[in-house]
Design an enzyme around this catalytic site. Structure first.
Site, PDB file in Angstrom:
ATOM      1  N   LYS A   1     -52.742 -25.608 -80.753  1.00 13.05           N
ATOM      2  CA  LYS A   1     -52.484 -24.214 -80.349  1.00 13.05           C
ATOM      3  C   LYS A   1     -52.072 -23.762 -79.531  1.00 13.05           C
ATOM      4  O   LYS A   1     -50.992 -22.795 -79.046  1.00 13.05           O
ATOM      5  CB  LYS A   1     -54.065 -23.396 -80.761  1.00 13.05           C
ATOM      6  CG  LYS A   1     -53.608 -21.876 -80.816  1.00 13.05           C
ATOM      7  CD  LYS A   1     -52.703 -21.549 -82.012  1.00 13.05           C
ATOM      8  CE  LYS A   1     -52.271 -20.350 -81.969  1.00 13.05           C
ATOM      9  NZ  LYS A   1     -51.380 -19.528 -83.099  1.00 13.05           N
TER      10      LYS A   1
ATOM     11  N   SER B   1     -22.138 -24.354 -78.276  1.00 10.78           N
ATOM     12  CA  SER B   1     -23.500 -24.379 -78.770  1.00 10.78           C
ATOM     13  C   SER B   1     -23.859 -23.144 -79.725  1.00 10.78           C
ATOM     14  O   SER B   1     -22.766 -23.302 -81.022  1.00 10.78           O
ATOM     15  CB  SER B   1     -24.508 -23.975 -77.711  1.00 10.78           C
ATOM     16  OG  SER B   1     -25.792 -24.752 -77.913  1.00 10.78           O
TER      17      SER B   1
END
Lengths: 298, 194
Positions: free
Chosen positions: A177, A125
């Site tokens: 948000k 990764s």
């Protein structure tokens, strides 16, 4: 009187050596200064790659992107460092930290100094991301590598909070948000937004591998492999994800050859910190340096 | 005798110095020298490794410091035990023991042991590592010689007797090991086959 002069000289000689030894231990490269000459710099990247400092008190290496970047810059600016071996033993880390290290490695290579990756147990990764920013990737046949993909993990503890009678009150300026908040379900729209972020980040990863492995693997060949699966070093070699198989010393030799160095060039581990810096960085990590946040991980 | 006189004597007049040390028994100074030599050696060895090793196998400074502190405590304990053992053996075999004298003399006998790691480190700095290895071996042999001398003077033995007392614990340890192996082998062979 003569006795005292003789033993005094011997003790002064020992004292000078001890002072030099203290310097060698606290700053490994200082002690080697009398040897002079060109060196191969080794940068250890072990464990999770993060933006914040995670120095290990025992191993003495740090995987903070900031610290590793500073060391890469040091390698670039030091005239005695002719090549760099990046020893990676990492399952990955945050996307930004991996990208930042990769960018600094690209700058280091632009100075003309070859950079060789030596894969340890795992170089997957984010670890593989940074390896793609080096000139040559060497893996052990049993190294676990690959895991090309992006993951974002979110927790939902709403049920738990309801059971213990805790209610979360959110006042927000916009609909999204508090996207990813652990106190409520993710909406379908939010899921789509986050998937878009993950997809974009994934494309960046693909671009990085295609760029780093140019001439060794094409985008079309890479895409079927880039679904997060892992490979052994031997499999990765077959698929063009690594250049060669070998151990750490083979990688050092490769760096030596690529830098055109002859004979036994000394090696210097560049990110070995002295005891006090390590202690204070470790304390900083323990005392709040690592705050949990939603992040993208390679 | 000041500490400087003792250190000079250990190098240039070891026999007379050991005799004097066995008589006066400056144990505190011996302890200081013993611990200082141990810690200095630890530091010099770590410094040598920091130059010669690749770094991946290099002991981190904090761990080396911790090991140094633990090692110093353990080596002091071993020094006490060995001195007591030598004195006991001499008392059993030759009828004369001198625990504090042996302890003091053995403590000071460690002093030349600092030259091996120090010269090895210096030789690495000037790219003469093989010469450093020679110094290392000489330093070890020097310490062994001084330890035998320490036993001879502290226990008023002849050189042969001192060597015998010096080697006896090793021989006994080997004997016990062989005995345990034989007993283990016999016990295993007496087990019924499955």
């Amino acid at each position: 009187m003569k006795k005292r002069i003789i033993i005094g000289l011997i003790l002064v000689f020992l004292l000078i050596l001890l002072i030099m030894a203290v310097q060698s231990v606290s700053q490994p490269r200082a002690g080697a200064s009398l040897k002079g000459g060109d060196k191969i710099g080794v940068i250890d990247v072990s464990g999770t790659i993060t933006g914040t400092s995670t120095t290990s008190l025992l191993t003495g290496t740090t995987n903070s992107a900031r610290d590793i970047m500073a060391i890469i810059r040091q390698a670039a600016s030091r005239p005695d460092i002719k090549a760099v071996v990046l020893r990676v033993d990492s399952p990955g880390g945050t996307s930004v930290a991996s990208q930042e290290i990769g960018m600094e490695l690209d700058k280091l290579r632009a100075t003309g100094k070859p950079v060789v990756t030596s894969m340890g147990d795992v170089c997957a990764s984010g670890g593989y991301w940074i390896a793609c920013s080096t000139d040559h990737i060497m893996a052990n046949p049993a190294t676990l590598t690959g895991s090309i993909g992006v993951i974002m993990e979110l927790q939902n503890v709403q049920g738990l909070y309801e059971k213990i009678g805790v209610q979360s009150i959110v006042i927000k300026s916009g609909e999204h948000k508090d996207m990813g908040s652990p106190f409520r379900e993710l909406t379908a729209a939010e899921q789509q937004l986050l998937q878009g972020i993950v997809n974009d980040s994934y494309q960046q990863f693909i671009d990085q591998v295609v760029k780093g492995r140019e001439g060794k693997i094409t985008r079309e060949q890479l895409l079927p492999l880039a679904d997060g699966r892992i490979f052994t070093g031997a499999q990765a070699k077959e698929l063009g994800l690594v250049d060669s198989l070998g151990d750490y010393y083979d990688a050092v030799d490769q760096a030596r050859v690529m830098a055109g160095m002859s004979g036994e060039a000394p090696i210097e581990v560049l990110n070995q910190q002295d005891m006090w810096k390590r202690l204070f960085t470790s304390l900083d990590s323990v005392l709040g340096g690592n705050q949990p946040q939603a992040r993208l991980y390679y | 005798m000041t500490l400087l006189d003792i250190l000079y004597g250990l190098i240039f007049q070891p026999q007379a110095t050991m005799r004097e040390l066995a008589r006066t028994k400056p144990l505190l100074a011996a302890s200081l020298v013993f611990v200082a030599v141990y810690l200095a050696n630890m530091l010099l060895q770590q410094a040598s490794r920091s130059i010669t090793e690749t770094g991946l196998g290099l002991l981190p400074a904090s761990l080396a410091g911790l090991l140094g502190a633990v090692g110093a405590a353990v080596s002091v304990a071993i020094w006490f035990i060995v001195a007591g053992l030598f004195s006991l053996l001499a008392e059993i075999i030759y009828g004369y023991g001198n625990g504090k004298g042996v302890l003091t003399c053995l403590g000071f006998a460690a002093f030349p042991g600092i030259f091996g790691p120090a010269l090895y480190y210096a030789s690495i700095l000037v790219n003469l590592e093989p010469l450093g290895m020679v110094f290392y071996v000489i330093s070890i042999l020097w310490v062994i010689g001084l330890q035998v001398l320490a036993l001879r003077e502290a226990l008023t033995l002849t050189t042969t007797q001192a060597i015998l007392v010096y080697l006896l614990p090793v021989v006994m340890l080997l004997g016990i090991l062989v005995l345990l192996l034989v007993m283990g082998g016999l016990a295993l062979s007496s087990l019924p086959l499955p």
